[in-house]
Design a protein around this motif. Structure first.
Motif, short mmCIF file in Angstrom:
data_model
loop_
_atom_site.label_atom_id
_atom_site.label_comp_id
_atom_site.label_asym_id
_atom_site.label_seq_id
_atom_site.Cartn_x
_atom_site.Cartn_y
_atom_site.Cartn_z
N SER A 1 0.84 -1.21 0.00
CA SER A 1 0.00 0.00 0.00
C SER A 1 0.87 1.25 0.00
O SER A 1 0.53 2.26 -0.65
N GLY A 2 1.98 1.21 0.73
CA GLY A 2 2.87 2.37 0.77
C GLY A 2 3.47 2.69 -0.58
O GLY A 2 3.61 3.85 -0.96
N THR A 3 3.80 1.64 -1.34
CA THR A 3 4.35 1.85 -2.69
C THR A 3 3.31 2.45 -3.61
O THR A 3 3.60 3.36 -4.40
N ILE A 4 2.08 1.94 -3.49
CA ILE A 4 0.99 2.50 -4.31
C ILE A 4 0.80 3.98 -3.99
O ILE A 4 0.72 4.83 -4.90
N ALA A 5 0.75 4.31 -2.69
CA ALA A 5 0.56 5.70 -2.29
C ALA A 5 1.71 6.57 -2.77
O ALA A 5 1.51 7.71 -3.23
N HIS A 6 2.94 6.05 -2.69
CA HIS A 6 4.10 6.83 -3.11
C HIS A 6 4.06 7.11 -4.61
O HIS A 6 4.37 8.23 -5.05
N ARG A 7 3.68 6.12 -5.38
CA ARG A 7 3.66 6.31 -6.83
C ARG A 7 2.47 7.15 -7.28
O ARG A 7 2.44 7.63 -8.42
N LEU A 8 1.49 7.32 -6.37
CA LEU A 8 0.34 8.17 -6.67
C LEU A 8 0.52 9.60 -6.16
O LEU A 8 -0.39 10.42 -6.29
N ARG A 9 1.66 9.90 -5.60
CA ARG A 9 1.89 11.24 -5.05
C ARG A 9 1.81 12.28 -6.16
O ARG A 9 2.00 11.95 -7.35
N PRO A 10 1.53 13.54 -5.83
CA PRO A 10 1.53 14.59 -6.85
C PRO A 10 2.85 14.60 -7.62
O PRO A 10 3.93 14.63 -7.03
N GLY A 11 2.77 14.55 -8.91
CA GLY A 11 3.96 14.50 -9.74
C GLY A 11 4.54 13.11 -9.90
O GLY A 11 5.55 12.94 -10.59
N GLY A 12 3.91 12.10 -9.28
CA GLY A 12 4.40 10.73 -9.36
C GLY A 12 4.08 10.09 -10.69
O GLY A 12 3.35 10.66 -11.52
N PRO A 13 4.57 8.87 -10.90
CA PRO A 13 4.40 8.21 -12.20
C PRO A 13 3.02 7.62 -12.43
O PRO A 13 2.69 7.24 -13.56
N TRP A 14 2.22 7.46 -11.38
CA TRP A 14 0.88 6.91 -11.50
C TRP A 14 -0.15 7.99 -11.20
O TRP A 14 0.16 9.03 -10.60
N GLN A 15 -1.40 7.72 -11.54
CA GLN A 15 -2.50 8.63 -11.20
C GLN A 15 -3.75 7.84 -10.90
O GLN A 15 -4.03 6.81 -11.53
N GLN A 16 -4.50 8.31 -9.91
CA GLN A 16 -5.78 7.68 -9.60
C GLN A 16 -6.85 8.37 -10.43
O GLN A 16 -7.06 9.58 -10.32
N VAL A 17 -7.55 7.62 -11.26
CA VAL A 17 -8.50 8.22 -12.19
C VAL A 17 -9.94 8.06 -11.73
O VAL A 17 -10.82 8.82 -12.14
#
Length: 329
Positions: free
Chosen positions: A33-49
Protein backbone atom coordinates in the motif's frame (compact mmCIF):
# COMPACT_ATOMS: atom_id res chain seq x y z
CA UNK A 1 23.06 -12.33 -7.78
CA UNK A 2 20.45 -10.36 -9.69
CA UNK A 3 17.35 -9.47 -7.71
CA UNK A 4 14.04 -9.68 -9.61
CA UNK A 5 12.27 -6.38 -10.07
CA UNK A 6 9.06 -6.59 -8.01
CA UNK A 7 7.27 -4.29 -10.45
CA UNK A 8 7.74 -6.61 -13.44
CA UNK A 9 4.33 -8.28 -12.89
CA UNK A 10 2.82 -4.81 -12.67
CA UNK A 11 4.38 -3.87 -15.98
CA UNK A 12 2.95 -7.01 -17.52
CA UNK A 13 -0.47 -6.23 -16.07
CA UNK A 14 -0.28 -2.68 -17.38
CA UNK A 15 0.67 -3.84 -20.86
CA UNK A 16 -2.26 -6.26 -20.89
CA UNK A 17 -4.80 -3.73 -19.61
CA UNK A 18 -3.70 -0.53 -21.33
CA UNK A 19 -2.07 0.60 -18.05
CA UNK A 20 -5.39 0.56 -16.19
CA UNK A 21 -5.48 -1.48 -12.97
CA UNK A 22 -7.48 -1.63 -9.77
CA UNK A 23 -5.93 -1.24 -6.34
CA UNK A 24 -7.02 -4.83 -5.54
CA UNK A 25 -5.14 -6.16 -8.58
CA UNK A 26 -1.97 -4.38 -7.52
CA UNK A 27 -2.24 -5.67 -3.96
CA UNK A 28 -2.69 -9.22 -5.24
CA UNK A 29 0.56 -8.81 -7.17
CA UNK A 30 2.29 -7.97 -3.90
CA UNK A 31 2.60 -4.20 -4.35
CA UNK A 32 2.55 -2.70 -0.82
CA UNK A 33 0.00 0.00 0.00
CA UNK A 34 2.87 2.37 0.77
CA UNK A 35 4.35 1.85 -2.69
CA UNK A 36 0.99 2.50 -4.31
CA UNK A 37 0.56 5.70 -2.29
CA UNK A 38 4.10 6.83 -3.11
CA UNK A 39 3.66 6.31 -6.83
CA UNK A 40 0.34 8.17 -6.67
CA UNK A 41 1.89 11.24 -5.05
CA UNK A 42 1.53 14.59 -6.85
CA UNK A 43 3.96 14.50 -9.74
CA UNK A 44 4.40 10.73 -9.36
CA UNK A 45 4.40 8.21 -12.20
CA UNK A 46 0.88 6.91 -11.50
CA UNK A 47 -2.50 8.63 -11.20
CA UNK A 48 -5.78 7.68 -9.60
CA UNK A 49 -8.50 8.22 -12.19
CA UNK A 50 -11.51 6.79 -10.34
CA UNK A 51 -12.12 5.33 -6.87
CA UNK A 52 -10.04 2.13 -6.67
CA UNK A 53 -8.86 2.56 -10.29
CA UNK A 54 -5.31 3.59 -11.11
CA UNK A 55 -3.57 4.46 -14.35
CA UNK A 56 0.01 3.19 -14.28
CA UNK A 57 1.24 6.23 -16.16
CA UNK A 58 0.63 9.95 -15.96
CA UNK A 59 -0.85 12.25 -18.56
CA UNK A 60 -4.22 12.41 -20.23
CA UNK A 61 -6.15 9.18 -20.60
CA UNK A 62 -6.86 7.82 -24.05
CA UNK A 63 -10.45 7.08 -25.00
CA UNK A 64 -9.81 3.35 -24.59
CA UNK A 65 -8.30 3.91 -21.13
CA UNK A 66 -11.38 5.86 -20.06
CA UNK A 67 -13.66 3.01 -21.17
CA UNK A 68 -11.51 0.38 -19.47
CA UNK A 69 -11.29 2.45 -16.30
CA UNK A 70 -15.08 2.88 -16.22
CA UNK A 71 -15.63 -0.87 -16.49
CA UNK A 72 -13.00 -1.53 -13.79
CA UNK A 73 -14.71 0.98 -11.46
CA UNK A 74 -18.13 -0.63 -11.96
CA UNK A 75 -16.79 -4.15 -11.29
CA UNK A 76 -17.56 -5.35 -7.73
CA UNK A 77 -14.92 -4.14 -5.29
CA UNK A 78 -12.03 -6.55 -4.98
CA UNK A 79 -13.20 -8.73 -7.88
CA UNK A 80 -11.43 -9.42 -11.13
CA UNK A 81 -13.47 -8.18 -14.09
CA UNK A 82 -15.47 -11.07 -15.56
CA UNK A 83 -16.96 -11.43 -19.03
CA UNK A 84 -20.23 -9.55 -19.32
CA UNK A 85 -20.44 -8.66 -15.61
CA UNK A 86 -20.43 -4.97 -16.46
CA UNK A 87 -21.12 -3.64 -19.96
CA UNK A 88 -20.58 -0.45 -21.89
CA UNK A 89 -23.92 1.03 -22.95
CA UNK A 90 -25.55 4.32 -23.95
CA UNK A 91 -23.40 6.86 -25.74
CA UNK A 92 -20.24 4.80 -25.16
CA UNK A 93 -21.71 2.20 -27.55
CA UNK A 94 -23.50 4.53 -29.95
CA UNK A 95 -20.48 6.78 -30.51
CA UNK A 96 -18.25 3.75 -31.07
CA UNK A 97 -20.77 2.50 -33.66
CA UNK A 98 -20.30 5.76 -35.55
CA UNK A 99 -23.79 7.25 -35.15
CA UNK A 100 -23.37 10.94 -36.06
CA UNK A 101 -25.83 12.18 -33.43
CA UNK A 102 -23.82 10.43 -30.68
CA UNK A 103 -20.67 12.42 -31.43
CA UNK A 104 -17.10 11.22 -31.69
CA UNK A 105 -15.97 8.76 -28.99
CA UNK A 106 -13.09 11.02 -27.97
CA UNK A 107 -15.50 13.91 -27.32
CA UNK A 108 -17.80 12.09 -24.87
CA UNK A 109 -18.02 13.78 -21.50
CA UNK A 110 -19.06 10.58 -19.75
CA UNK A 111 -18.83 6.81 -20.14
CA UNK A 112 -22.12 4.90 -19.73
CA UNK A 113 -21.87 1.54 -17.96
CA UNK A 114 -24.62 -1.02 -17.34
CA UNK A 115 -24.56 -3.03 -14.09
CA UNK A 116 -26.98 -5.44 -12.36
CA UNK A 117 -29.84 -3.75 -10.57
CA UNK A 118 -28.85 -4.84 -7.06
CA UNK A 119 -25.30 -3.47 -7.25
CA UNK A 120 -24.44 -0.43 -5.11
CA UNK A 121 -22.37 1.72 -7.40
CA UNK A 122 -22.90 5.43 -8.00
CA UNK A 123 -21.92 7.84 -10.75
CA UNK A 124 -18.35 9.03 -10.28
CA UNK A 125 -16.19 11.47 -12.20
CA UNK A 126 -16.77 10.59 -15.88
CA UNK A 127 -18.71 7.36 -15.24
CA UNK A 128 -22.50 7.32 -15.58
CA UNK A 129 -24.14 4.22 -14.13
CA UNK A 130 -27.16 2.48 -15.68
CA UNK A 131 -28.94 -0.36 -13.87
CA UNK A 132 -30.48 -3.32 -15.68
CA UNK A 133 -34.24 -3.53 -15.09
CA UNK A 134 -34.16 -7.31 -15.20
CA UNK A 135 -31.41 -9.80 -15.90
CA UNK A 136 -28.20 -8.47 -17.37
CA UNK A 137 -27.98 -8.94 -21.13
CA UNK A 138 -25.25 -11.21 -22.41
CA UNK A 139 -23.42 -8.49 -24.30
CA UNK A 140 -20.43 -9.20 -26.52
CA UNK A 141 -16.68 -8.72 -26.47
CA UNK A 142 -15.45 -5.98 -28.76
CA UNK A 143 -12.30 -6.15 -30.83
CA UNK A 144 -10.46 -4.14 -28.16
CA UNK A 145 -11.36 -6.68 -25.47
CA UNK A 146 -14.02 -4.56 -23.72
CA UNK A 147 -17.54 -5.83 -23.13
CA UNK A 148 -20.51 -4.00 -24.58
CA UNK A 149 -24.27 -4.15 -25.04
CA UNK A 150 -25.75 -4.15 -28.52
CA UNK A 151 -26.70 -0.87 -30.17
CA UNK A 152 -30.42 -1.62 -29.69
CA UNK A 153 -29.92 -2.26 -25.96
CA UNK A 154 -27.75 0.86 -25.66
CA UNK A 155 -30.61 2.94 -27.12
CA UNK A 156 -33.11 1.36 -24.73
CA UNK A 157 -30.84 2.03 -21.73
CA UNK A 158 -30.36 5.62 -22.85
CA UNK A 159 -34.05 6.31 -23.47
CA UNK A 160 -35.11 7.33 -19.92
CA UNK A 161 -32.25 9.83 -19.63
CA UNK A 162 -32.33 11.15 -23.19
CA UNK A 163 -35.29 13.53 -22.88
CA UNK A 164 -34.57 15.41 -26.10
CA UNK A 165 -37.03 13.84 -28.53
CA UNK A 166 -35.30 15.10 -31.66
CA UNK A 167 -31.87 13.69 -30.81
CA UNK A 168 -33.26 10.37 -29.56
CA UNK A 169 -35.28 9.91 -32.75
CA UNK A 170 -32.19 10.77 -34.79
CA UNK A 171 -30.12 8.19 -32.89
CA UNK A 172 -32.73 5.49 -33.51
CA UNK A 173 -33.01 6.43 -37.17
CA UNK A 174 -29.26 6.31 -37.64
CA UNK A 175 -29.01 2.94 -35.89
CA UNK A 176 -31.68 1.41 -38.15
CA UNK A 177 -30.54 2.95 -41.41
CA UNK A 178 -26.89 2.14 -40.81
CA UNK A 179 -28.00 -1.43 -40.07
CA UNK A 180 -26.60 -1.62 -36.55
CA UNK A 181 -29.93 -3.16 -35.50
CA UNK A 182 -33.18 -4.38 -37.04
CA UNK A 183 -36.50 -2.62 -36.53
CA UNK A 184 -37.91 -5.57 -34.62
CA UNK A 185 -34.87 -5.79 -32.34
CA UNK A 186 -35.06 -2.09 -31.50
CA UNK A 187 -38.79 -2.31 -30.78
CA UNK A 188 -38.26 -5.31 -28.51
CA UNK A 189 -35.57 -3.51 -26.54
CA UNK A 190 -37.47 -0.21 -26.26
CA UNK A 191 -40.66 -1.88 -25.03
CA UNK A 192 -38.97 -4.34 -22.66
CA UNK A 193 -38.76 -1.74 -19.88
CA UNK A 194 -42.05 -1.40 -17.93
CA UNK A 195 -43.75 1.92 -18.60
CA UNK A 196 -41.53 2.71 -21.58
CA UNK A 197 -44.44 4.07 -23.62
CA UNK A 198 -44.99 6.63 -20.89
CA UNK A 199 -41.80 8.35 -22.05
CA UNK A 200 -42.69 10.79 -24.87
CA UNK A 201 -39.41 10.20 -26.68
CA UNK A 202 -39.98 6.43 -26.70
CA UNK A 203 -43.65 6.66 -27.64
CA UNK A 204 -42.81 8.86 -30.64
CA UNK A 205 -40.06 6.54 -31.87
CA UNK A 206 -42.26 3.45 -31.47
CA UNK A 207 -45.03 5.18 -33.40
CA UNK A 208 -42.62 6.08 -36.20
CA UNK A 209 -41.16 2.57 -36.26
CA UNK A 210 -44.49 0.80 -36.49
CA UNK A 211 -45.79 3.29 -39.02
CA UNK A 212 -42.74 2.81 -41.21
CA UNK A 213 -43.01 -0.97 -41.11
CA UNK A 214 -46.66 -0.96 -42.08
CA UNK A 215 -46.71 1.93 -44.54
CA UNK A 216 -46.55 0.01 -47.83
CA UNK A 217 -48.90 -2.73 -46.67
CA UNK A 218 -51.36 -0.18 -45.32
CA UNK A 219 -51.20 1.79 -48.56
CA UNK A 220 -51.98 -1.33 -50.60
CA UNK A 221 -54.98 -2.17 -48.40
CA UNK A 222 -56.29 1.39 -48.38
CA UNK A 223 -56.06 1.72 -52.15
CA UNK A 224 -57.79 -1.61 -52.67
CA UNK A 225 -60.63 -0.73 -50.28
CA UNK A 226 -61.06 2.62 -51.99
CA UNK A 227 -61.59 0.87 -55.33
CA UNK A 228 -58.47 2.36 -56.91
CA UNK A 229 -56.68 0.26 -59.52
CA UNK A 230 -53.43 -1.39 -58.43
CA UNK A 231 -50.51 0.96 -59.16
CA UNK A 232 -46.94 0.10 -60.06
CA UNK A 233 -44.86 0.00 -56.87
CA UNK A 234 -41.44 1.69 -57.03
CA UNK A 235 -41.22 1.79 -60.83
CA UNK A 236 -38.32 3.52 -62.56
CA UNK A 237 -39.78 6.41 -64.57
CA UNK A 238 -38.22 7.98 -67.68
CA UNK A 239 -39.19 11.26 -69.33
CA UNK A 240 -38.37 11.33 -73.05
CA UNK A 241 -36.09 8.35 -72.45
CA UNK A 242 -34.10 9.99 -69.63
CA UNK A 243 -34.29 8.95 -65.99
CA UNK A 244 -36.86 10.94 -64.02
CA UNK A 245 -37.53 9.38 -60.60
CA UNK A 246 -38.59 6.29 -58.65
CA UNK A 247 -41.85 7.16 -56.87
CA UNK A 248 -43.38 4.86 -54.26
CA UNK A 249 -46.40 4.21 -56.48
CA UNK A 250 -47.41 5.20 -60.02
CA UNK A 251 -50.58 4.83 -62.11
CA UNK A 252 -49.31 4.75 -65.72
CA UNK A 253 -52.70 5.15 -67.37
CA UNK A 254 -53.36 8.35 -65.40
CA UNK A 255 -49.76 9.59 -65.02
CA UNK A 256 -50.17 10.08 -61.25
CA UNK A 257 -47.52 9.40 -58.58
CA UNK A 258 -47.75 8.70 -54.85
CA UNK A 259 -44.90 9.50 -52.44
CA UNK A 260 -44.94 8.13 -48.86
CA UNK A 261 -42.45 10.31 -47.02
CA UNK A 262 -40.99 8.55 -43.96
CA UNK A 263 -39.09 11.65 -42.90
CA UNK A 264 -38.43 10.44 -39.37
CA UNK A 265 -36.12 7.72 -40.67
CA UNK A 266 -33.98 9.73 -43.06
CA UNK A 267 -30.38 9.32 -42.01
CA UNK A 268 -29.29 12.90 -42.63
CA UNK A 269 -31.03 16.13 -43.69
CA UNK A 270 -29.50 15.55 -47.13
CA UNK A 271 -31.52 12.33 -47.46
CA UNK A 272 -34.74 14.22 -46.86
CA UNK A 273 -33.64 16.88 -49.33
CA UNK A 274 -33.15 14.18 -51.96
CA UNK A 275 -36.71 12.97 -51.36
CA UNK A 276 -37.97 16.51 -51.82
CA UNK A 277 -35.89 16.90 -54.99
CA UNK A 278 -37.37 13.68 -56.37
CA UNK A 279 -40.91 14.96 -55.80
CA UNK A 280 -39.94 18.32 -57.26
CA UNK A 281 -38.64 16.65 -60.44
CA UNK A 282 -41.93 14.86 -60.87
CA UNK A 283 -43.89 18.06 -60.32
CA UNK A 284 -41.62 20.04 -62.66
CA UNK A 285 -42.24 17.43 -65.36
CA UNK A 286 -45.97 18.02 -65.01
CA UNK A 287 -46.90 14.83 -63.13
CA UNK A 288 -49.44 15.21 -60.33
CA UNK A 289 -47.82 13.94 -57.10
CA UNK A 290 -49.79 13.07 -53.97
CA UNK A 291 -47.53 13.23 -50.93
CA UNK A 292 -48.29 11.73 -47.54
CA UNK A 293 -46.61 10.12 -44.53
CA UNK A 294 -47.04 6.69 -42.91
CA UNK A 295 -48.61 8.29 -39.84
CA UNK A 296 -51.10 10.25 -41.93
CA UNK A 297 -52.06 7.11 -43.85
CA UNK A 298 -52.77 5.38 -40.58
CA UNK A 299 -54.58 8.20 -38.78
CA UNK A 300 -56.45 10.11 -41.48
CA UNK A 301 -56.29 8.44 -44.92
CA UNK A 302 -59.51 9.97 -46.28
CA UNK A 303 -58.01 13.20 -47.74
CA UNK A 304 -55.22 11.25 -49.43
CA UNK A 305 -57.64 8.72 -50.92
CA UNK A 306 -59.97 11.48 -52.08
CA UNK A 307 -57.13 13.32 -53.85
CA UNK A 308 -55.81 10.13 -55.45
CA UNK A 309 -59.27 9.03 -56.63
CA UNK A 310 -59.91 12.42 -58.22
CA UNK A 311 -56.59 12.40 -60.07
CA UNK A 312 -56.59 8.75 -61.15
CA UNK A 313 -60.16 8.85 -62.44
CA UNK A 314 -59.66 12.07 -64.42
CA UNK A 315 -56.34 11.16 -66.05
CA UNK A 316 -54.26 10.98 -68.04
CA UNK A 317 -52.46 14.09 -66.89
CA UNK A 318 -49.41 16.05 -67.88
CA UNK A 319 -46.73 14.37 -69.99
CA UNK A 320 -48.51 11.02 -70.19
CA UNK A 321 -47.27 10.21 -73.69
CA UNK A 322 -43.67 11.14 -72.82
CA UNK A 323 -43.33 8.98 -69.69
CA UNK A 324 -42.13 5.39 -69.90
CA UNK A 325 -41.35 3.03 -67.08
CA UNK A 326 -39.89 -0.28 -66.07
CA UNK A 327 -40.21 -2.22 -62.88
CA UNK A 328 -37.45 -1.89 -60.32
CA UNK A 329 -35.31 -5.02 -60.09
Amino acid sequence: MTRANPLDPVALLGADQQHIATRAQLRRLGVPSGTIAHRLRPGGPWQQVLPRVICLQNGRLTNHQRLRAALAYATPKGNEPRAGEVLLTGFAVLADAGLPSAGHPADLGSVDVLIPRQRRVCDSEFVRIFRAGGAMPGGFERDDGLWSTTVARALADLAPKETGQRRFRALCAEAVQRRHCELGELLDQLLARPGALGLPQVARVVEDLTAGVRSVGEARELLAHAGLPEPLWNPVLFLDGRFLAVPDAYWPHACVALEIDSRAWHLRPADHERTLARANRLTAAGLPVVRTTPVRLRRDPAPVLHELTALVTTGPHGPHARVTWRRAR
